[in-house]
Design a protein around this motif. Structure first.
Motif, short mmCIF file in Angstrom:
data_model
loop_
_atom_site.label_atom_id
_atom_site.label_comp_id
_atom_site.label_asym_id
_atom_site.label_seq_id
_atom_site.Cartn_x
_atom_site.Cartn_y
_atom_site.Cartn_z
N THR A 15 -71.11 -31.57 -31.59
CA THR A 15 -70.97 -32.83 -32.34
C THR A 15 -69.56 -32.79 -32.38
OG1 THR A 15 -71.25 -31.43 -34.70
CG2 THR A 15 -73.01 -32.60 -33.77
N SER A 16 -68.60 -31.94 -32.52
CA SER A 16 -67.02 -31.76 -32.77
C SER A 16 -66.78 -31.05 -31.71
CB SER A 16 -66.70 -30.94 -33.52
OG SER A 16 -66.83 -29.55 -33.16
N ASP A 17 -66.92 -30.87 -30.32
CA ASP A 17 -66.71 -31.02 -29.21
C ASP A 17 -65.61 -32.20 -28.49
OD1 ASP A 17 -69.26 -32.01 -27.94
OD2 ASP A 17 -68.95 -30.33 -26.26
N ALA A 18 -65.92 -33.46 -28.74
CA ALA A 18 -65.54 -34.35 -28.06
C ALA A 18 -64.58 -35.20 -28.85
CB ALA A 18 -66.30 -35.45 -27.83
N ALA A 19 -64.47 -34.67 -31.02
CA ALA A 19 -63.60 -34.59 -31.15
C ALA A 19 -62.98 -33.70 -30.71
CB ALA A 19 -63.87 -34.61 -32.59
N SER A 20 -62.74 -32.80 -30.65
CA SER A 20 -61.33 -31.55 -30.24
C SER A 20 -60.74 -31.42 -29.14
CB SER A 20 -62.03 -29.94 -30.13
OG SER A 20 -63.08 -29.86 -31.25
N SER A 21 -61.47 -32.65 -28.17
CA SER A 21 -61.01 -32.69 -26.73
C SER A 21 -59.89 -33.95 -27.14
CB SER A 21 -62.22 -33.01 -25.55
OG SER A 21 -62.64 -31.81 -25.35
N ALA A 22 -60.33 -35.04 -27.06
CA ALA A 22 -59.64 -36.09 -27.81
C ALA A 22 -57.88 -35.43 -28.45
CB ALA A 22 -60.68 -37.00 -28.58
N LEU A 23 -58.32 -34.87 -29.64
CA LEU A 23 -57.35 -34.25 -30.45
C LEU A 23 -56.11 -33.88 -29.28
CD1 LEU A 23 -55.81 -33.86 -33.30
CD2 LEU A 23 -56.90 -31.54 -33.40
N ALA A 24 -56.59 -33.17 -28.33
CA ALA A 24 -56.06 -31.59 -27.69
C ALA A 24 -55.51 -33.24 -26.64
CB ALA A 24 -56.80 -30.55 -26.72
N GLN A 25 -55.71 -34.09 -26.21
CA GLN A 25 -55.42 -35.51 -25.49
C GLN A 25 -54.53 -36.00 -26.21
OE1 GLN A 25 -59.03 -37.65 -24.11
NE2 GLN A 25 -59.05 -36.15 -22.34
N ASP A 26 -54.74 -36.14 -27.40
CA ASP A 26 -53.32 -37.08 -28.09
C ASP A 26 -52.74 -36.34 -28.08
OD1 ASP A 26 -55.46 -39.49 -28.27
OD2 ASP A 26 -55.95 -38.73 -30.60
N TYR A 27 -52.50 -35.31 -28.40
CA TYR A 27 -51.50 -33.33 -28.72
C TYR A 27 -50.80 -34.09 -27.74
CZ TYR A 27 -48.10 -30.48 -29.74
OH TYR A 27 -47.42 -29.09 -29.54
N ASN A 28 -51.16 -33.93 -26.32
CA ASN A 28 -50.68 -33.36 -24.82
C ASN A 28 -49.76 -35.43 -25.10
OD1 ASN A 28 -51.34 -30.75 -24.88
ND2 ASN A 28 -53.11 -31.76 -23.81
N ALA A 29 -50.66 -36.61 -25.08
CA ALA A 29 -49.80 -37.91 -24.57
C ALA A 29 -48.94 -37.53 -25.63
CB ALA A 29 -50.88 -38.74 -25.16
N ASP A 30 -48.60 -37.55 -26.90
CA ASP A 30 -47.20 -37.22 -28.31
C ASP A 30 -46.43 -36.05 -27.34
OD1 ASP A 30 -48.65 -39.54 -29.44
OD2 ASP A 30 -48.94 -37.94 -30.57
N LEU A 31 -46.84 -35.14 -27.14
CA LEU A 31 -45.72 -33.73 -26.43
C LEU A 31 -45.61 -34.39 -25.01
CD1 LEU A 31 -44.25 -31.41 -26.70
CD2 LEU A 31 -46.47 -30.19 -25.43
N GLY A 32 -46.04 -35.36 -24.43
CA GLY A 32 -45.07 -35.52 -23.11
C GLY A 32 -44.20 -36.88 -22.88
N THR A 33 -44.45 -37.67 -24.48
CA THR A 33 -43.49 -39.00 -25.02
C THR A 33 -42.50 -38.10 -25.48
OG1 THR A 33 -45.97 -40.48 -25.16
CG2 THR A 33 -43.23 -40.73 -26.01
N ALA A 34 -42.52 -37.23 -25.93
CA ALA A 34 -41.37 -36.74 -26.59
C ALA A 34 -40.77 -35.78 -25.51
CB ALA A 34 -41.82 -35.77 -27.39
N LEU A 35 -41.36 -35.13 -24.52
CA LEU A 35 -40.51 -34.37 -23.52
C LEU A 35 -39.65 -35.00 -22.79
CD1 LEU A 35 -43.19 -31.76 -22.60
CD2 LEU A 35 -40.68 -30.69 -23.67
N ARG A 36 -40.28 -35.86 -22.00
CA ARG A 36 -39.87 -37.56 -21.39
C ARG A 36 -37.97 -38.12 -22.14
NH1 ARG A 36 -45.10 -37.42 -20.26
NH2 ARG A 36 -45.65 -39.73 -21.61
N GLN A 37 -39.01 -37.94 -23.08
CA GLN A 37 -37.36 -38.52 -24.58
C GLN A 37 -36.19 -37.88 -24.43
OE1 GLN A 37 -39.34 -40.03 -27.86
NE2 GLN A 37 -39.98 -41.84 -27.06
N ILE A 38 -36.60 -36.47 -24.01
CA ILE A 38 -35.33 -35.27 -24.24
C ILE A 38 -34.98 -35.36 -23.08
CG2 ILE A 38 -35.17 -33.08 -24.78
CD1 ILE A 38 -37.26 -32.82 -26.99
#
Length: 60
Positions: A15-38
């Motif tokens: 019941t939590s694996d999909a939510a955990s995958s989505a959390l990791a994807q969101d984090y990675n997207a935000d990190l990718g955006t920040a790294l591209r800006q830097i």
């Protein structure tokens, strides 16, 4: 960050694996955006590995 939904702990609780995958994807997207800006600022060069995609067997 690798796919958290694929960890043994999360796979034991389906019941939590999909939510955990989505959390990791969101984090990675935000990190990718920040790294591209830097990098775009020209002050630094950053090389990184997409461990989420690598863990899921996708080509890098």
């Amino acid at each position: 960050m690798p796919d958290l939904g694929g960890t043994p702990h999360e796979r034991a609780s389906p019941t939590s694996d999909a939510a955990s995958s989505a959390l990791a994807q969101d984090y990675n997207a935000d990190l990718g955006t920040a790294l591209r800006q830097i990098v775009a600022s020209g002050g630094v060069s950053i090389d990184y590995v997409n461990s989420y995609r690598a863990k899921n067997g996708e080509m890098l």
